[in-house]
Design an enzyme around this catalytic site. Structure first.
Site, short mmCIF file in Angstrom:
data_model
loop_
_atom_site.label_atom_id
_atom_site.label_comp_id
_atom_site.label_asym_id
_atom_site.label_seq_id
_atom_site.Cartn_x
_atom_site.Cartn_y
_atom_site.Cartn_z
N GLU A 1 79.78 -7.10 88.70
CA GLU A 1 79.01 -7.40 89.91
C GLU A 1 77.54 -7.04 89.73
O GLU A 1 76.68 -7.61 90.40
CB GLU A 1 79.56 -6.61 91.10
CG GLU A 1 80.95 -7.00 91.50
CD GLU A 1 81.47 -6.17 92.66
OE1 GLU A 1 82.33 -6.68 93.38
OE2 GLU A 1 81.03 -5.01 92.84
N HIS B 1 76.54 -11.00 95.04
CA HIS B 1 76.35 -10.57 93.66
C HIS B 1 76.14 -11.79 92.77
O HIS B 1 76.59 -12.89 93.10
CB HIS B 1 77.58 -9.84 93.13
CG HIS B 1 77.92 -8.59 93.85
ND1 HIS B 1 77.20 -7.42 93.72
CD2 HIS B 1 78.92 -8.31 94.73
CE1 HIS B 1 77.74 -6.48 94.47
NE2 HIS B 1 78.78 -7.00 95.10
N CYS C 1 79.57 -1.56 100.90
CA CYS C 1 80.32 -2.77 100.59
C CYS C 1 81.04 -3.36 101.80
O CYS C 1 81.57 -4.47 101.72
CB CYS C 1 81.32 -2.51 99.47
SG CYS C 1 80.53 -2.09 97.90
N HIS D 1 80.44 -11.64 99.56
CA HIS D 1 81.72 -11.10 100.00
C HIS D 1 81.48 -9.90 100.90
O HIS D 1 80.35 -9.44 101.06
CB HIS D 1 82.65 -10.75 98.82
CG HIS D 1 82.30 -9.52 98.07
ND1 HIS D 1 83.26 -8.70 97.53
CD2 HIS D 1 81.12 -8.95 97.74
CE1 HIS D 1 82.68 -7.69 96.90
NE2 HIS D 1 81.39 -7.83 97.01
N HIS E 1 78.66 -19.88 94.73
CA HIS E 1 78.01 -20.05 96.03
C HIS E 1 79.02 -20.20 97.16
O HIS E 1 78.87 -21.02 98.07
CB HIS E 1 77.01 -21.20 96.00
CG HIS E 1 75.78 -20.84 95.24
ND1 HIS E 1 75.72 -20.92 93.86
CD2 HIS E 1 74.58 -20.34 95.63
CE1 HIS E 1 74.53 -20.52 93.46
NE2 HIS E 1 73.82 -20.15 94.50
N HIS F 1 77.33 -9.01 101.72
CA HIS F 1 76.37 -8.93 100.63
C HIS F 1 76.80 -9.88 99.53
O HIS F 1 77.86 -10.49 99.60
CB HIS F 1 76.25 -7.49 100.10
CG HIS F 1 77.50 -6.95 99.51
ND1 HIS F 1 78.60 -6.55 100.27
CD2 HIS F 1 77.86 -6.75 98.22
CE1 HIS F 1 79.56 -6.12 99.47
NE2 HIS F 1 79.14 -6.24 98.22
#
Length: 117
Positions: A107, A31, A25, A14, A69, A29
């Site tokens: 996360e 998680h 953020c 995201h 994914h 990136h």
């Protein structure tokens, strides 16, 4: 009050592009997310459960099909913060299981967001 919880995992990317460019953020990136749904009831059902854990399998199917994914910016209507995700999963769960009392989303191993009405 009786409480149960079950944990689900998925990986996704995201980007919180509404944040300043220098915020970590704001960059693309990913998680390894953990979602924990909590259900509560004052009384147990005839089988001695708040709800049978096996009945929560549709949440795994939903997460696997819609979130695992994936790029969450393409999945979520609101910014894909852990807080918004907790609310999203809470709303999805409570519509199916009225005993839903909270949802937590992580996360990282050190961070959690929770939605509990």
């Amino acid at each position: 009050m009786y409480k149960i919880s079950k944990e689900f995992h998925f990986s996704a990317s995201h980007q919180l592009s509404h944040l300043p460019d220098d915020h970590q953020c704001a960059r693309l990136h990913g998680h390894n997310y953990v979602v924990v749904v909590e259900l509560a009831a004052a009384e147990l059902n005839a089988d001695g459960f708040v709800r049978d854990y096996g009945e929560l399998k549709p949440l795994k199917s939903y997460i696997d099909a819609q979130f695992d994914h994936r790029h969450l910016n393409e999945v979520m209507e609101r910014p894909s913060t852990a807080e918004n995700m907790a609310r999203h999963f809470y709303d999805w769960c409570v519509a199916r299981w009225p005993e839903t009392s909270a949802v937590r989303v992580s996360e990282t191993p050190k961070t959690w967001a929770e939605y509990r009405p």
